[in-house]
Design an enzyme around this catalytic site. Structure first.
Site, PDB file in Angstrom:
ATOM      1  N   HIS A  88     132.597  93.591  86.953  1.00 54.24           N
ATOM      2  CA  HIS A  88     132.351  92.829  88.189  1.00 54.24           C
ATOM      3  C   HIS A  88     132.824  91.394  87.984  1.00 54.24           C
ATOM      4  CE1 HIS A  88     129.703  92.147  91.925  1.00 54.24           C
ATOM      5  NE2 HIS A  88     130.372  91.030  91.712  1.00 54.24           N
ATOM      6  N   ARG A 104     149.543  80.665  97.113  1.00 53.08           N
ATOM      7  CA  ARG A 104     150.352  80.704  98.344  1.00 53.08           C
ATOM      8  C   ARG A 104     151.591  81.581  98.240  1.00 53.08           C
ATOM      9  NH1 ARG A 104     150.449  74.212  99.596  1.00 53.08           N
ATOM     10  NH2 ARG A 104     148.177  73.889  99.493  1.00 53.08           N
ATOM     11  N   GLY A 164     131.315  89.143 100.019  1.00 54.27           N
ATOM     12  CA  GLY A 164     130.925  88.172 101.049  1.00 54.27           C
ATOM     13  C   GLY A 164     129.443  88.232 101.337  1.00 54.27           C
ATOM     14  N   GLU A 177     122.017  91.718  96.944  1.00 53.81           N
ATOM     15  CA  GLU A 177     122.077  90.446  96.217  1.00 53.81           C
ATOM     16  C   GLU A 177     121.289  89.385  96.986  1.00 53.81           C
ATOM     17  OE1 GLU A 177     125.992  88.722  96.151  1.00 53.81           O
ATOM     18  OE2 GLU A 177     125.504  87.233  94.623  1.00 53.81           O
ATOM     19  N   ASP A 180     131.064  87.879  87.298  1.00 50.45           N
ATOM     20  CA  ASP A 180     131.234  87.529  88.714  1.00 50.45           C
ATOM     21  C   ASP A 180     132.347  86.492  88.969  1.00 50.45           C
ATOM     22  OD1 ASP A 180     130.678  88.086  91.336  1.00 50.45           O
ATOM     23  OD2 ASP A 180     128.828  86.932  91.459  1.00 50.45           O
TER      24      ASP A 180
HETATM   25 ZN   LIG Z   1     130.725  89.522  93.139  1.00 47.19          ZN
END
Ligand SMILES: [Zn+2]
Length: 355
Positions: free
Chosen positions: A29, A84, A185, A215, A293
């Site tokens: 993760h 970009r 998100g 979470e 994370d």
């Molecule tokens: Zn995450």
């Protein structure tokens, strides 16, 4: 007496840290853009002098000191804005692999949000070629195997879900290293069940389901992730500890949790490390994996997360090796790959304990 006791503990900690640093590990993760260290950000910022991100390492360190979660999001988005061109994507991916390899990560499933890049105008084909090129170069140079999880940025709504699943399942685009499909998100106001059709399509195309859930919301979100999205692993799942039936279910079905202790404190999913439910997860027999994370953004790395876990779970070298093997078991490596990496962990641990 107290001084001598402190010295002994410090010496032991130092040994444990050295053990962790050399321990072969799997990272399940970890986010692509969220892994951009100040060094990588500085390289990207130098390529785009019109951005407001500083290139000087000291100024960058200040820039990376977050005052609150909103500030974290602001910095995260400014790094997203630095990626970009396909060449930026390649540089970011390869350099992230270098940093994983430095921590003795032998296998990583990197969560990538292609929609964030393609909606900014990066050509889809160019994006896929860049990550694949970096993956192959990183494996050749560092021996670290990378695989991809494409995730839906939940806050960007159903259009982003549609685009992500299209890129993940179109045979002309789908990268060779792609193994799973995720959802990230915010959770509040973004119910998991609305993404069922997208997960159904991804799973039908052979991708494994690994949504973030529980979470920042309660255990019902984890149930939704399992029932509606077919979750095979849960990202975070910190609130699972509030539902004994859910803990029992995860343990029985061997659905692993991707635990990221420092991130959980930084985002306030958990108030303090000592209150982290990881002990509860282990006690309930849930397969716990340790992950990082968005490591540089939370001031951590995978080695530090293993050290935190050692403290919270009171683990010695053997316990840490078992934890690393949980990551292998929960990974989407094939059976021979799992066997090889588990054997590598065993050999390293036996060698360490014998010396
Ligand atoms: Zn995450």
């Amino acid at each position: 007496m107290t001084d001598r006791l402190d010295a002994a503990i410090t010496g032991q900690d130092r040994d444990l840290h050295a053990f962790i640093a050399g321990l072969p590990k799997a990272e399940l993760h970890v986010h692509h853009v969220g892994s951009a260290s100040p060094r990588i950000v500085s390289e990207l910022a130098a390529r785009h002098p019109d951005s407001k991100v500083p290139t000087d390492p000291e100024a960058l360190a200040d820039y990376f000191t977050f005052t609150d979660f909103a500030h974290f999001i602001e910095v995260y988005l400014s790094v997203v804005d630095l990626v970009r061109t396909p060449e930026d994507v390649r540089l970011l991916t390869f350099e992230v692999a270098r940093e994983l390899a430095r921590q003795r990560v032998r296998y990583a499933e990197l969560t990538i949000t292609p929609f964030s890049s393609t909606r900014r105008g990066i050509d889809e084909r160019g994006f896929m070629d860049a990550i694949e090129d970096a993956r192959k170069a990183a494996e050749a140079e560092f021996g670290t195997v990378l695989r991809w999880c494409f995730d839906i940025p939940g806050e960007a709504g159903l259009e982003s879900a549609e685009e992500t699943v299209r890129m993940a399942t179109d045979d002309r685009l789908r990268p060779e290293g792609l193994v799973s499909f995720g959802l990230g998100g915010p959770e509040i106001g973004v119910p998991r069940p609305q993404f069922k059709p997208h997960f159904d399509r991804a799973r039908a195309a052979g991708l494994r389901s690994v949504p973030h859930a529980g979470e920042t919301t309660g255990p019902q979100t984890v149930w939704d992730a399992i029932d509606e999205l077919g979750a095979e692993r849960i990202g975070h799942g910190t609130s699972t500890a509030r539902d004994p039936r859910l803990l029992e279910y995860l343990a029985e079905r061997r659905i692993p949790l991707e635990v990221c202790p420092t991130s959980n404190i930084a985002t306030r999913a958990v108030a303090t490390l000592d209150e982290h439910p990881i002990k509860e997860f282990v006690r309930s027999g849930v397969l716990v994996t340790i992950n990082s994370d968005d490591p540089p953004m939370f001031g951590t790395d995978l080695n530090n997360e293993f050290a935190v876990a050692a403290r919270l779970l009171d683990l010695d070298e053997r316990g840490l090796a078992e934890l690393a093997k949980n990551g292998v078991e929960a990974s989407f490596l094939d059976a021979p790959g799992k066997k090889r990496l588990a054997a590598e962990i065993d050999t390293y641990t036996a060698g360490w304990l014998a010396s």
